[in-house]
Design a protein around this motif. Structure first.
Motif, PDB file in Angstrom:
ATOM      1  N   LEU A 163       0.834  -1.209   0.000  1.00  0.00           N
ATOM      2  CA  LEU A 163       0.000   0.000   0.000  1.00  0.00           C
ATOM      3  C   LEU A 163       0.869   1.260   0.000  1.00  0.00           C
ATOM      4  CD1 LEU A 163      -2.786  -1.167   2.459  1.00  0.00           C
ATOM      5  CD2 LEU A 163      -3.090  -0.659   0.050  1.00  0.00           C
ATOM      6  N   LEU A 164       1.978   1.215   0.729  1.00  0.00           N
ATOM      7  CA  LEU A 164       2.913   2.354   0.720  1.00  0.00           C
ATOM      8  C   LEU A 164       3.438   2.606  -0.689  1.00  0.00           C
ATOM      9  CD1 LEU A 164       4.953   1.781   4.009  1.00  0.00           C
ATOM     10  CD2 LEU A 164       3.734   3.883   3.418  1.00  0.00           C
ATOM     11  N   ALA A 165       3.751   1.523  -1.393  1.00  0.00           N
ATOM     12  CA  ALA A 165       4.244   1.642  -2.776  1.00  0.00           C
ATOM     13  C   ALA A 165       3.172   2.259  -3.675  1.00  0.00           C
ATOM     14  CB  ALA A 165       4.660   0.267  -3.296  1.00  0.00           C
ATOM     15  N   GLN A 166       1.916   1.845  -3.492  1.00  0.00           N
ATOM     16  CA  GLN A 166       0.808   2.396  -4.301  1.00  0.00           C
ATOM     17  C   GLN A 166       0.630   3.892  -4.051  1.00  0.00           C
ATOM     18  OE1 GLN A 166      -3.028   0.332  -4.931  1.00  0.00           O
ATOM     19  NE2 GLN A 166      -2.204  -1.291  -3.642  1.00  0.00           N
ATOM     20  N   LEU A 167       0.740   4.297  -2.791  1.00  0.00           N
ATOM     21  CA  LEU A 167       0.579   5.717  -2.446  1.00  0.00           C
ATOM     22  C   LEU A 167       1.738   6.554  -2.983  1.00  0.00           C
ATOM     23  CD1 LEU A 167      -1.846   4.856  -0.782  1.00  0.00           C
ATOM     24  CD2 LEU A 167      -0.914   6.084   1.166  1.00  0.00           C
ATOM     25  N   GLU A 168       2.911   5.951  -3.013  1.00  0.00           N
ATOM     26  CA  GLU A 168       4.088   6.654  -3.531  1.00  0.00           C
ATOM     27  C   GLU A 168       3.951   6.848  -5.051  1.00  0.00           C
ATOM     28  OE1 GLU A 168       8.701   5.634  -3.381  1.00  0.00           O
ATOM     29  OE2 GLU A 168       7.687   5.266  -1.458  1.00  0.00           O
ATOM     30  N   GLU A 169       3.427   5.812  -5.698  1.00  0.00           N
ATOM     31  CA  GLU A 169       3.269   5.818  -7.145  1.00  0.00           C
ATOM     32  C   GLU A 169       2.182   6.818  -7.582  1.00  0.00           C
ATOM     33  OE1 GLU A 169       1.849   2.456 -10.143  1.00  0.00           O
ATOM     34  OE2 GLU A 169       3.359   1.716  -8.738  1.00  0.00           O
ATOM     35  N   ASP A 170       1.117   6.882  -6.782  1.00  0.00           N
ATOM     36  CA  ASP A 170      -0.006   7.770  -7.116  1.00  0.00           C
ATOM     37  C   ASP A 170      -0.373   8.594  -5.876  1.00  0.00           C
ATOM     38  OD1 ASP A 170      -2.285   9.032  -7.916  1.00  0.00           O
ATOM     39  OD2 ASP A 170      -3.462   7.223  -8.282  1.00  0.00           O
ATOM     40  N   PRO A 171       0.273   9.765  -5.689  1.00  0.00           N
ATOM     41  CA  PRO A 171       0.048  10.586  -4.487  1.00  0.00           C
ATOM     42  C   PRO A 171      -1.413  10.994  -4.289  1.00  0.00           C
ATOM     43  CG  PRO A 171       1.954  11.361  -5.711  1.00  0.00           C
ATOM     44  CD  PRO A 171       1.266  10.355  -6.578  1.00  0.00           C
ATOM     45  N   ASN A 172      -2.229  10.963  -5.368  1.00  0.00           N
ATOM     46  CA  ASN A 172      -3.660  11.285  -5.219  1.00  0.00           C
ATOM     47  C   ASN A 172      -4.363  10.312  -4.272  1.00  0.00           C
ATOM     48  OD1 ASN A 172      -3.919  13.580  -6.815  1.00  0.00           O
ATOM     49  ND2 ASN A 172      -4.021  12.364  -8.700  1.00  0.00           N
ATOM     50  N   GLN A 173      -3.806   9.076  -4.197  1.00  0.00           N
ATOM     51  CA  GLN A 173      -4.420   8.066  -3.317  1.00  0.00           C
ATOM     52  C   GLN A 173      -4.225   8.391  -1.842  1.00  0.00           C
ATOM     53  OE1 GLN A 173      -6.453   5.964  -4.391  1.00  0.00           O
ATOM     54  NE2 GLN A 173      -5.969   5.888  -6.555  1.00  0.00           N
ATOM     55  N   ALA A 174      -3.361   9.356  -1.529  1.00  0.00           N
ATOM     56  CA  ALA A 174      -3.135   9.731  -0.132  1.00  0.00           C
ATOM     57  C   ALA A 174      -4.027  10.898   0.285  1.00  0.00           C
ATOM     58  CB  ALA A 174      -1.666  10.087   0.095  1.00  0.00           C
ATOM     59  N   ARG A 175      -4.967  11.269  -0.583  1.00  0.00           N
ATOM     60  CA  ARG A 175      -5.867  12.390  -0.265  1.00  0.00           C
ATOM     61  C   ARG A 175      -7.156  11.893   0.365  1.00  0.00           C
ATOM     62  NH1 ARG A 175      -5.346  16.195  -5.665  1.00  0.00           N
ATOM     63  NH2 ARG A 175      -3.182  16.832  -5.318  1.00  0.00           N
ATOM     64  N   GLY A 176      -7.779  12.757   1.138  1.00  0.00           N
ATOM     65  CA  GLY A 176      -9.088  12.426   1.725  1.00  0.00           C
ATOM     66  C   GLY A 176      -8.955  11.726   3.064  1.00  0.00           C
ATOM     67  N   GLU A 177     -10.082  11.580   3.727  1.00  0.00           N
ATOM     68  CA  GLU A 177     -10.094  10.909   5.042  1.00  0.00           C
ATOM     69  C   GLU A 177     -10.101   9.396   4.836  1.00  0.00           C
ATOM     70  OE1 GLU A 177      -9.830  12.648   7.923  1.00  0.00           O
ATOM     71  OE2 GLU A 177      -9.630  14.384   6.599  1.00  0.00           O
ATOM     72  N   PHE A 178      -9.383   8.689   5.707  1.00  0.00           N
ATOM     73  CA  PHE A 178      -9.222   7.237   5.546  1.00  0.00           C
ATOM     74  C   PHE A 178      -9.879   6.446   6.682  1.00  0.00           C
ATOM     75  CE2 PHE A 178      -5.785   8.858   2.994  1.00  0.00           C
ATOM     76  CZ  PHE A 178      -5.646   7.929   1.964  1.00  0.00           C
ATOM     77  N   VAL A 179     -10.394   5.280   6.300  1.00  0.00           N
ATOM     78  CA  VAL A 179     -10.686   4.239   7.290  1.00  0.00           C
ATOM     79  C   VAL A 179      -9.680   3.136   6.999  1.00  0.00           C
ATOM     80  CG1 VAL A 179     -12.389   2.657   8.259  1.00  0.00           C
ATOM     81  CG2 VAL A 179     -13.146   4.836   7.272  1.00  0.00           C
ATOM     82  N   VAL A 180      -8.891   2.781   8.007  1.00  0.00           N
ATOM     83  CA  VAL A 180      -7.841   1.762   7.862  1.00  0.00           C
ATOM     84  C   VAL A 180      -8.316   0.497   8.564  1.00  0.00           C
ATOM     85  CG1 VAL A 180      -5.414   1.182   8.322  1.00  0.00           C
ATOM     86  CG2 VAL A 180      -6.086   3.578   7.907  1.00  0.00           C
ATOM     87  N   MET A 181      -8.405  -0.601   7.815  1.00  0.00           N
ATOM     88  CA  MET A 181      -8.871  -1.865   8.404  1.00  0.00           C
ATOM     89  C   MET A 181      -7.767  -2.918   8.290  1.00  0.00           C
ATOM     90  SD  MET A 181     -12.613  -1.501   6.671  1.00  0.00           S
ATOM     91  CE  MET A 181     -11.854  -0.632   5.294  1.00  0.00           C
ATOM     92  N   VAL A 182      -7.477  -3.551   9.397  1.00  0.00           N
ATOM     93  CA  VAL A 182      -6.353  -4.494   9.459  1.00  0.00           C
ATOM     94  C   VAL A 182      -6.872  -5.865   9.856  1.00  0.00           C
ATOM     95  CG1 VAL A 182      -4.072  -4.938  10.469  1.00  0.00           C
ATOM     96  CG2 VAL A 182      -4.903  -2.571  10.262  1.00  0.00           C
TER      97      VAL A 182
END
Length: 290
Positions: free
Chosen positions: A212-231
């Motif tokens: 997921l870190l790699a995806q966010l680095e590749e597409d910084p738009n994915q790091a925008r907005g409020e998040f719900v993180v489920m583990v």
């Protein structure tokens, strides 16, 4: 204002009203009707909620109720209720009291015997879980993780052996830090990120924290907005489960074959370790259950 028989005045009701987390069409007809019928609305941010009321074509007096003034508002809200006014409590988005203000007020008013009526609706927590594909028979909602790195890691370490799905809220400027901490503490656990729920750019991303870190680095738009993180929860402790199963299997077999409790305790202590007295007590308890 609610009047009973013979002109007696009844206290008003506090309605705890869930409002949209993004899509305005998610406001239920009951919620809209309630907001239109109350004397006042207590809102986390009156300017923000003012836009919702404008959308509904409502002009209802508002008062702010947020973390910093909530305890001071108790007497004021109670006075309105005693005077017979109905009040709606709303937060900026979603269901009030779920990581939002309102708990202090609702508890104080309940203690005074006031009528509290929830009007259910959107909640980012439940919305995210319903689309994530992680187990939801048991889950733990932990709100926001601590902001400081050491405290954040410590919090995650406390949940390391927790078998239920874990759910956190996270802001865009901290999501990378949280995924990094998850990677360090929980390794390759399955994680699902839900962002911009019910809005135009609603997205679910899933994978290990590292992926997921790699995806966010590749597409910084994915790091925008409020998040719900489920583990995903920790796998059951297989060794412990097997050990418990084999202990019970042996103990039941010994008793079924008519071996005395004292001898059975001696055998169990030899096979599994521990004190004979402990095994004796356990066998006695099993025998008395039969």
């Amino acid at each position: 204002m609610t009047h009973g028989h013979l002109g007696t005045l009844h206290p008003g009701t506090l309605y705890v009203v869930a409002t949209p987390i993004g899509n305005l069409q998610d406001l239920s007809p009951r919620a809209a009707q309630t907001l239109g019928s109350v004397a006042r609305i207590a809102a986390e941010d009156t300017r923000h909620s003012g836009r919702l009321l404008t959308h509904l074509g409502l002009n209802v007096p508002m008062l702010s109720l947020h973390d910093h003034n909530e305890s001071h508002r108790i007497e004021q809200v109670d006075r309105y209720l005693v005077a017979g006014e109905d009040i709606a409590l709303i937060s900026d988005a979603g269901t009030p009291l779920i990581s939002d203000p309102g708990f202090v007020l609702v508890r104080a008013l309940r203690e005074r015997g006031r009528r509290i009526v929830p009007v259910p609706g959107p909640s980012a927590l439940i919305t995210a879980l319903s689309g994530a594909g992680l187990p939801t028979d048991r889950f733990t909602f932990a709100g926001f993780l601590p902001a400081k790195p050491a405290a954040r890691k410590q919090a995650l370490e406390q949940w390391l052996a927790h078998e239920a799905t874990l759910v956190f809220y996270e802001s865009p400027h901290r999501i990378v830090h949280t995924l990094t901490a998850l990677s360090e503490v929980m390794g390759a656990r399955d994680v699902v990120l839900a962002r911009e729920l019910t809005k135009t750019f609603e997205t679910f991303l899933s994978g290990t924290p590292g992926a997921l870190l790699a995806q966010l680095e590749e597409d910084p738009n994915q790091a925008r907005g409020e998040f719900v993180v489920m583990v995903q929860g920790a796998p059951p402790n297989v060794e412990q489960t097997q050990q418990a199963f084999s202990e019970d299997t042996l103990l039941n077999a010994l008793l079924a074959e008519g071996v005395g409790v004292k001898q059975s305790a001696a055998v169990s202590a030899r096979v599994f370790g521990g004190r004979k007295q402990t095994w004796y007590a356990r066998l006695q308890a099993m025998k008395s259950e039969d």
